[in-house]
Structure formats: structure tokens, C-alpha cells
Design a protein around this motif. Structure first.
Motif, PDB file in Angstrom:
ATOM      1  N   SER A 153      83.152  34.900  82.046  1.00 20.93           N
ATOM      2  CA  SER A 153      82.847  33.766  81.164  1.00 20.93           C
ATOM      3  C   SER A 153      83.134  34.104  79.707  1.00 20.93           C
ATOM      4  O   SER A 153      83.393  35.257  79.337  1.00 20.93           O
ATOM      5  N   VAL A 154      83.053  33.083  78.871  1.00 20.71           N
ATOM      6  CA  VAL A 154      83.220  33.257  77.425  1.00 20.71           C
ATOM      7  C   VAL A 154      82.159  34.209  76.889  1.00 20.71           C
ATOM      8  O   VAL A 154      82.443  35.071  76.045  1.00 20.71           O
ATOM      9  N   ALA A 155      80.931  34.053  77.372  1.00 19.73           N
ATOM     10  CA  ALA A 155      79.837  34.894  76.897  1.00 19.73           C
ATOM     11  C   ALA A 155      80.077  36.369  77.223  1.00 19.73           C
ATOM     12  O   ALA A 155      79.817  37.244  76.386  1.00 19.73           O
ATOM     13  N   SER A 157      82.971  37.879  77.723  1.00 25.37           N
ATOM     14  CA  SER A 157      84.082  38.359  76.891  1.00 25.37           C
ATOM     15  C   SER A 157      83.633  38.638  75.463  1.00 25.37           C
ATOM     16  O   SER A 157      84.138  39.550  74.810  1.00 25.37           O
ATOM     17  N   ALA A 158      82.652  37.850  74.974  1.00 26.82           N
ATOM     18  CA  ALA A 158      82.186  38.019  73.598  1.00 26.82           C
ATOM     19  C   ALA A 158      81.167  39.148  73.464  1.00 26.82           C
ATOM     20  O   ALA A 158      80.863  39.570  72.346  1.00 26.82           O
ATOM     21  N   GLN A 189      84.907  23.849  72.213  1.00 27.91           N
ATOM     22  CA  GLN A 189      86.166  24.321  71.616  1.00 27.91           C
ATOM     23  C   GLN A 189      86.084  24.501  70.101  1.00 27.91           C
ATOM     24  O   GLN A 189      87.104  24.465  69.418  1.00 27.91           O
ATOM     25  N   LEU A 207      82.001  33.255  69.021  1.00 27.32           N
ATOM     26  CA  LEU A 207      82.734  32.871  70.236  1.00 27.32           C
ATOM     27  C   LEU A 207      83.035  31.386  70.192  1.00 27.32           C
ATOM     28  O   LEU A 207      82.493  30.649  69.360  1.00 27.32           O
ATOM     29  N   THR A 208      83.903  30.949  71.092  1.00 30.60           N
ATOM     30  CA  THR A 208      84.285  29.538  71.159  1.00 30.60           C
ATOM     31  C   THR A 208      83.948  28.993  72.536  1.00 30.60           C
ATOM     32  O   THR A 208      84.575  29.371  73.528  1.00 30.60           O
ATOM     33  N   PRO A 209      82.937  28.119  72.638  1.00 33.94           N
ATOM     34  CA  PRO A 209      82.579  27.543  73.942  1.00 33.94           C
ATOM     35  C   PRO A 209      83.747  26.759  74.536  1.00 33.94           C
ATOM     36  O   PRO A 209      84.485  26.083  73.819  1.00 33.94           O
ATOM     37  N   GLU A 210      83.911  26.887  75.846  1.00 38.42           N
ATOM     38  CA  GLU A 210      84.935  26.090  76.516  1.00 38.42           C
ATOM     39  C   GLU A 210      84.410  24.690  76.759  1.00 38.42           C
ATOM     40  O   GLU A 210      83.190  24.485  76.859  1.00 38.42           O
ATOM     41  N   ILE A 227      79.325  28.412  77.664  1.00 40.01           N
ATOM     42  CA  ILE A 227      79.731  29.809  77.472  1.00 40.01           C
ATOM     43  C   ILE A 227      79.419  30.673  78.687  1.00 40.01           C
ATOM     44  O   ILE A 227      79.872  31.819  78.750  1.00 40.01           O
TER      45      ILE A 227
END
Length: 378
Positions: A153-155, A157-158, A189, A207-210, A227
């Protein structure tokens, strides 16, 4: 017949109740500041079109309820129409007693004050509602602790980890996990800055939420940011937090700042290609939402009134002739130049503003009905 009555009571009545309150407060802001500045006021109208009923007060103002309950206006003596376009012929021929009371003859800063008073009244209404609800009901919160992070997930990766306690997002204090969810969900985004605490100390992560599409309880599709985290289910303590009167002021102002900032970001998305036209709403969508929210109770409907009041106040400050922001733009230019713009320039601006506002109304109405129809087919 039964379906029509149900539709009328479920959607139209809540919508008109909310709209009437917001419009009345907005126009009352204009009216009171104009009255304090000695402006002669011809009409105070809730709605447009033919008058259904009305009365004259001792100052000569006509108070009226009109047939089309989708707005309202305060018309000053010397205005050509409800949009406050000056009637130059009437102003030039005004008798000496009336001339000083004409809005067009008032000092530019008095006119600016009258124009700003409407949107400001909407902001004050929003503040009073949110402040009263916060003091009266408090807030139920869940500890803002991350329970798990989805793999890939984005989280992840961050660098967000299970056990992290979220402190703030984009400078907004996080008092509960629900705050964290809302701040992330309203930023699809768009980069967000997350301040958190973990055993190793304080951390700041960007970070950038999808973007993801979800369906709410009423079947409406919402575009939100995600995220890939969930709350710590071991943190089961749901607490009712009741701020004091002074702290509640700060919390309410922060909430208003959040709504304004997120609204501006939402509109900005359309200029960079991230906007979703389905999320834009006009009268039909507002009526639908009002009816749906009304089913949740009077408190939810009052909260919606606060949100719409603030958004209408913001919208009216856009620098578009026909709106308060357009008048404000003219008067600010006059304050800088030392003289007003020519009537020809103002008239061109009003025509452009009218066309723009009309186009926006037609677009949102078409947008509402189109997507409502498509949803019935799906």
C-alpha cells in the motif's frame, strides 16, 4: 400520488428548509450592514419571481416571499435589478434628501462592507452551528493508533508502521482515528504531511493517497483518498470528549479552516485534471443529499446546513460579476483607482458574470440529472 407526497416530504421540504435559512442569513447580513450605513433599501426578498405575500416596514422596505424559493436578494433604492446593477438615470435624478442614502453614493468602503456582510454572515452561521453542536454533544473519539498496514500500500511504501500514533495531518490536529480517516479521505491524489509518534520518536511522513470510489449508505458514489491502514482494534476505548467553551472556539475555527481548504483543493483539482465531474452538485443533488441527511435526524440536517452555508459564502466571494465577489472586485478597483470603473465596463462584466453563472447552473443541473438517470440504469 403517495410517491409524490413522499418525494415532496423527503427531499423538497428538507432542501427548502435548509436553503431558506441559509439565504435569509446571507441577505440579512447585507441588510443589517446596509441599514447601519444609512442605505435606503427597497426590497428584502426570499425567493425570486412573483410575490406570494409581503408587507412594508416603517422604513419603506418591502419584505416579500416570492414564488421561486431558490435564493433571495436585497434590492437597494437606485438598483436597476436584484443583482444591484446601478440605475444611473434614477441616481442622477434623485432628490437631495434621497441622494445621500443611495447605495451607489455611499463611500466605497461602506459599499465593500455591505457586500462582504452577506458571505460573512454565512461564515458566522456556520461557526455558531458547529460551536453549539460541539459544546452540546461533544465528540466521540477512538485512539488514533495504526493497527495494521496493507502490504504494497501507499502507507507501507511511505514507512508507516503498525503501532504508530497519528498526531497531525497537514497541520490539522488529530484527536481520534476518525480525524485521520477524514483528513486522508478528503485528499485523493494530493500530497499530505503526516506527523506521528513511535517508539523511536517523532516522525514526519509525506505521501499521496490513491483515489478510490466507494458507495455510501445511500448508494451515492464518493471519490476518496486511501493509503492502506486500519485502526488498532485493541484500542477499543471510545471516549466522549467535551471541550470547554474556549477550547471549542479553536476547534470550531480549525473545522471551518479545514472545510475551506478542502473545498478550495477540490475546486483546484479540476484545473489540473484530477477532478471528477460526478462529484459536482447543483440544486437537484443538494435536494437529494438534504433528504438523505434528514433521515439521519435533525442534528445531521443542522450540520449539513452549516456546511452548505459556509460553501455558499465561499462561492459568493468568487470574483465573478453578479456574485458578491464580483461587486467586491469592482469596489476594490475603485478604492485603488480613486474612481469607479465606467458603466460600460461594469455592464460588460455583469453580462459575462450572468452568462457564467447561468452556464454553471445549467451544467450542474444537467450533471445532477444525467448521473441520477445513469444510476437508475445500473
Amino acid at each position: 400520488m403517495f410517491e409524490f407526497i413522499y418525494w415532496l416530504l423527503s427531499y423538497v421540504v428538507p432542501f427548502l428548509a435548509v436553503l431558506t435559512v441559509i439565504v435569509f442569513v446571507h441577505e440579512m447580513g447585507h441588510y443589517l450592514v446596509a441599514r447601519w450605513n444609512g442605505v435606503a433599501i427597497q426590497t428584502f426578498s426570499i425567493g425570486f419571481g412573483r410575490e406570494l405575500f409581503g408587507w412594508d416596514d416603517r422604513q419603506g422596505t418591502r419584505w416579500r416571499i416570492s414564488a421561486i424559493p431558490l435564493g433571495g436578494y436585497v434590492r437597494f433604492v437606485g438598483d436597476m435589478n436584484a443583482a444591484s446593477t446601478p440605475d444611473t438615470e434614477l441616481i442622477a435624478k434623485a432628490d437631495p434628501e434621497l441622494a445621500p442614502r443611495l447605495f451607489a453614493n455611499k463611500h466605497v468602503w461602506q459599499r465593500i462592507a455591505v457586500v462582504v456582510a452577506g458571505p460573512l454572515a454565512n461564515v458566522i452561521l456556520t461557526f455558531l452551528i458547529l460551536y453549539a453542536l460541539l459544546l452540546g454533544y461533544g465528540r466521540y473519539t477512538i485512539p488514533p493508533v495504526v493497527g495494521s498496514v496493507i502490504e504494497g500500500s501507499v502507507a507501507e511504501s511511505a514507512g508507516i508502521e503498525a503501532g504508530d500514533r497519528i498526531v497531525a495531518v497537514d497541520g490539522y490536529a488529530v484527536r481520534g482515528f476518525e480525524d485521520f480517516q477524514r483528513l486522508v479521505a478528503t485528499s485523493p491524489q494530493r500530497p499530505v504531511t503526516i506527523a506521528l509518534e513511535r517508539d523511536s520518536g517523532a516522525e514526519t511522513i509525506v505521501l499521496t493517497p490513491e483515489a478510490a470510489e466507494v458507495e455510501d449508505r445511500f448508494g451515492n458514489t464518493q471519490r476518496i483518498g486511501r493509503i492502506g491502514v486500519s485502526r488498532d482494534v485493541s484500542q477499543t476505548d471510545v471516549t466522549l470528549y467535551r471541550p470547554g467553551p474556549v477550547e471549542a472556539i479553536g476547534m470550531t475555527l480549525e473545522e471551518i479552516r479545514f472545510i475551506i481548504q478542502r473545498t478550495a483543493a477540490f475546486l483546484g483539482d479540476f484545473f489540473v485534471g484530477r477532478g471528477d465531474v460526478e462529484q459536482l452538485g447543483g440544486p437537484v443533488k443538494v435536494a437529494q443529499v438534504s433528504g438523505q441527511v434528514a433521515t439521519l435526524g435533525i442534528v445531521a440536517l443542522i450540520n449539513l446546513t452549516a456546511l452548505l452555508s459556509l460553501n455558499i459564502g465561499i462561492f459568493n466571494l468568487l470574483p465573478v460579476p453578479m456574485l458578491d465577489g464580483g461587486h467586491l472586485m469592482y469596489y476594490l478597483v475603485e478604492a485603488v483607482r480613486g474612481r469607479p470603473l465606467s458603466m460600460k465596463v461594469q455592464e460588460i462584466g455583469f453580462r459575462f458574470g450572468f452568462a457564467l453563472v447561468l452556464a454553471l447552473m445549467v451544467f450542474t443541473l444537467f450533471n445532477d440529472t444525467l448521473f441520477a438517470y445513469l444510476r437508475t440504469l445500473s
